[in-house]
Design a protein around this motif. Sequence first.
Motif, PDB file in Angstrom:
ATOM      1  N   SER A 110      55.313  67.649  36.384  1.00 56.76           N
ATOM      2  CA  SER A 110      54.785  66.663  37.325  1.00 56.76           C
ATOM      3  C   SER A 110      54.739  65.319  36.607  1.00 56.76           C
ATOM      4  O   SER A 110      54.931  65.254  35.389  1.00 56.76           O
ATOM      5  CB  SER A 110      53.386  67.072  37.783  1.00 56.76           C
ATOM      6  OG  SER A 110      52.446  66.833  36.747  1.00 56.76           O
ATOM      7  N   PRO A 111      54.471  64.242  37.338  1.00 54.00           N
ATOM      8  CA  PRO A 111      54.384  62.941  36.668  1.00 54.00           C
ATOM      9  C   PRO A 111      53.284  62.857  35.607  1.00 54.00           C
ATOM     10  O   PRO A 111      53.306  61.991  34.751  1.00 54.00           O
ATOM     11  CB  PRO A 111      54.103  61.973  37.813  1.00 54.00           C
ATOM     12  CG  PRO A 111      54.687  62.639  39.017  1.00 54.00           C
ATOM     13  CD  PRO A 111      54.449  64.115  38.795  1.00 54.00           C
ATOM     14  N   THR A 112      52.314  63.786  35.631  1.00 56.77           N
ATOM     15  CA  THR A 112      51.220  63.725  34.662  1.00 56.77           C
ATOM     16  C   THR A 112      51.163  64.909  33.708  1.00 56.77           C
ATOM     17  O   THR A 112      50.376  64.907  32.767  1.00 56.77           O
ATOM     18  CB  THR A 112      49.864  63.649  35.391  1.00 56.77           C
ATOM     19  OG1 THR A 112      49.742  64.788  36.242  1.00 56.77           O
ATOM     20  CG2 THR A 112      49.752  62.366  36.193  1.00 56.77           C
ATOM     21  N   LYS A 113      52.000  65.914  33.900  1.00 60.03           N
ATOM     22  CA  LYS A 113      51.932  67.118  33.063  1.00 60.03           C
ATOM     23  C   LYS A 113      53.328  67.676  32.846  1.00 60.03           C
ATOM     24  O   LYS A 113      54.096  67.822  33.776  1.00 60.03           O
ATOM     25  CB  LYS A 113      51.060  68.157  33.755  1.00 60.03           C
ATOM     26  CG  LYS A 113      50.767  69.374  32.932  1.00 60.03           C
ATOM     27  CD  LYS A 113      49.573  69.170  32.071  1.00 60.03           C
ATOM     28  CE  LYS A 113      49.189  70.489  31.407  1.00 60.03           C
ATOM     29  NZ  LYS A 113      48.384  70.310  30.262  1.00 60.03           N
ATOM     30  N   CYS A 114      53.640  67.981  31.596  1.00 60.08           N
ATOM     31  CA  CYS A 114      54.928  68.571  31.253  1.00 60.08           C
ATOM     32  C   CYS A 114      54.734  70.070  31.062  1.00 60.08           C
ATOM     33  O   CYS A 114      53.870  70.496  30.304  1.00 60.08           O
ATOM     34  CB  CYS A 114      55.483  67.945  29.973  1.00 60.08           C
ATOM     35  SG  CYS A 114      57.075  68.621  29.465  1.00 60.08           S
ATOM     36  N   ALA A 115      55.543  70.852  31.757  1.00 64.68           N
ATOM     37  CA  ALA A 115      55.437  72.299  31.659  1.00 64.68           C
ATOM     38  C   ALA A 115      56.209  72.853  30.466  1.00 64.68           C
ATOM     39  O   ALA A 115      56.030  73.995  30.078  1.00 64.68           O
ATOM     40  CB  ALA A 115      55.946  72.940  32.944  1.00 64.68           C
ATOM     41  N   HIS A 116      57.070  72.016  29.891  1.00 64.76           N
ATOM     42  CA  HIS A 116      57.905  72.460  28.773  1.00 64.76           C
ATOM     43  C   HIS A 116      57.351  71.873  27.486  1.00 64.76           C
ATOM     44  O   HIS A 116      57.162  70.669  27.372  1.00 64.76           O
ATOM     45  CB  HIS A 116      59.338  71.977  28.971  1.00 64.76           C
ATOM     46  CG  HIS A 116      60.253  72.333  27.852  1.00 64.76           C
ATOM     47  ND1 HIS A 116      60.740  73.601  27.668  1.00 64.76           N
ATOM     48  CD2 HIS A 116      60.767  71.586  26.852  1.00 64.76           C
ATOM     49  CE1 HIS A 116      61.523  73.613  26.610  1.00 64.76           C
ATOM     50  NE2 HIS A 116      61.547  72.407  26.085  1.00 64.76           N
ATOM     51  N   ARG A 117      57.084  72.697  26.520  1.00 64.28           N
ATOM     52  CA  ARG A 117      56.579  72.196  25.249  1.00 64.28           C
ATOM     53  C   ARG A 117      57.173  73.002  24.113  1.00 64.28           C
ATOM     54  O   ARG A 117      56.671  74.082  23.796  1.00 64.28           O
ATOM     55  CB  ARG A 117      55.063  72.261  25.196  1.00 64.28           C
ATOM     56  CG  ARG A 117      54.504  71.650  23.929  1.00 64.28           C
ATOM     57  CD  ARG A 117      52.989  71.632  23.971  1.00 64.28           C
ATOM     58  NE  ARG A 117      52.494  71.103  22.725  1.00 64.28           N
ATOM     59  CZ  ARG A 117      52.065  71.864  21.722  1.00 64.28           C
ATOM     60  NH1 ARG A 117      52.056  73.155  21.822  1.00 64.28           N
ATOM     61  NH2 ARG A 117      51.634  71.309  20.613  1.00 64.28           N
ATOM     62  N   PRO A 118      58.258  72.497  23.533  1.00 61.45           N
ATOM     63  CA  PRO A 118      58.795  73.195  22.362  1.00 61.45           C
ATOM     64  C   PRO A 118      57.726  73.267  21.266  1.00 61.45           C
ATOM     65  O   PRO A 118      56.851  72.408  21.194  1.00 61.45           O
ATOM     66  CB  PRO A 118      59.959  72.306  21.919  1.00 61.45           C
ATOM     67  CG  PRO A 118      60.278  71.462  23.099  1.00 61.45           C
ATOM     68  CD  PRO A 118      58.995  71.303  23.863  1.00 61.45           C
ATOM     69  N   PRO A 119      57.782  74.254  20.411  1.00 62.16           N
ATOM     70  CA  PRO A 119      56.739  74.435  19.397  1.00 62.16           C
ATOM     71  C   PRO A 119      56.590  73.268  18.427  1.00 62.16           C
ATOM     72  O   PRO A 119      55.526  73.052  17.884  1.00 62.16           O
ATOM     73  CB  PRO A 119      57.156  75.704  18.662  1.00 62.16           C
ATOM     74  CG  PRO A 119      58.569  75.955  19.052  1.00 62.16           C
ATOM     75  CD  PRO A 119      58.816  75.259  20.350  1.00 62.16           C
ATOM     76  N   ASP A 120      57.637  72.487  18.210  1.00 63.60           N
ATOM     77  CA  ASP A 120      57.557  71.391  17.245  1.00 63.60           C
ATOM     78  C   ASP A 120      57.311  70.039  17.906  1.00 63.60           C
ATOM     79  O   ASP A 120      57.473  69.010  17.282  1.00 63.60           O
ATOM     80  CB  ASP A 120      58.838  71.337  16.406  1.00 63.60           C
ATOM     81  CG  ASP A 120      60.072  71.068  17.257  1.00 63.60           C
ATOM     82  OD1 ASP A 120      60.030  71.344  18.474  1.00 63.60           O
ATOM     83  OD2 ASP A 120      61.065  70.579  16.704  1.00 63.60           O
ATOM     84  N   ARG A 121      56.905  70.038  19.174  1.00 59.39           N
ATOM     85  CA  ARG A 121      56.681  68.782  19.888  1.00 59.39           C
ATOM     86  C   ARG A 121      55.201  68.589  20.196  1.00 59.39           C
ATOM     87  O   ARG A 121      54.436  69.543  20.234  1.00 59.39           O
ATOM     88  CB  ARG A 121      57.478  68.760  21.201  1.00 59.39           C
ATOM     89  CG  ARG A 121      58.978  68.850  21.023  1.00 59.39           C
ATOM     90  CD  ARG A 121      59.518  67.617  20.304  1.00 59.39           C
ATOM     91  NE  ARG A 121      60.875  67.815  19.879  1.00 59.39           N
ATOM     92  CZ  ARG A 121      61.925  67.210  20.438  1.00 59.39           C
ATOM     93  NH1 ARG A 121      61.770  66.372  21.405  1.00 59.39           N
ATOM     94  NH2 ARG A 121      63.127  67.445  19.977  1.00 59.39           N
ATOM     95  N   PRO A 122      54.782  67.338  20.468  1.00 64.08           N
ATOM     96  CA  PRO A 122      53.371  67.071  20.760  1.00 64.08           C
ATOM     97  C   PRO A 122      52.908  67.740  22.052  1.00 64.08           C
ATOM     98  O   PRO A 122      53.712  68.260  22.818  1.00 64.08           O
ATOM     99  CB  PRO A 122      53.306  65.548  20.912  1.00 64.08           C
ATOM    100  CG  PRO A 122      54.592  65.027  20.442  1.00 64.08           C
ATOM    101  CD  PRO A 122      55.587  66.142  20.446  1.00 64.08           C
TER     102      PRO A 122
END
Length: 193
Positions: free
Chosen positions: A110-122
Amino acid sequence: MGVMWGPLTWRHLDAGQATELWIELIDWVDWLRDRYELSAHQIPPCWPNHPVAVEELTALMASYTAAYQALTTRDGDVVRCHDTMIVWHRLELWSCLARLADHADTTVCSPTKCAHRPPDRPTATMHSDTARAVVQSDLVTRPVESDARVLAEAVMTQLIDEDAAHTVDNGVAYDGAIWQFDRRQQLFHRLTD
């Protein structure tokens, strides 16, 4: 003899090269989103969190550059490039956006939340500094080459923490050069050798 990788090959960029490409790509994607009135669902603000989106948008930027550049003959006459511009719109722009939805999992963000988060990312929460944080986390994992002319703040901070660089009166001393911080760009620039 090894392969000569181009300046857009993320896998083989050092910290200085990646800094410059991130700056160019973020600026270009911001322009693209504005110019084509693309929604946050087509290219969400969290696109830097999605490695597939980074690669696709880098390729789209490169193809845009190739389609719109002025081509000349040996005599210096400008060659019309309208055919490549049309091809870029018909085949590349819209198919890239479809591939982002299909392969980069951007449709679940969504414009305010990212559902994808690689382990090495913030963290995935979106705010104005998210792209900068993603870029910084990418850059600190890359080697710093001796011919770098620009370095991100996070890279220089890491070099200072590792005692490879140290602060001096007029900036930071690193690799036989003085580097000064540009607050507007949030980058260190090599001043002297």
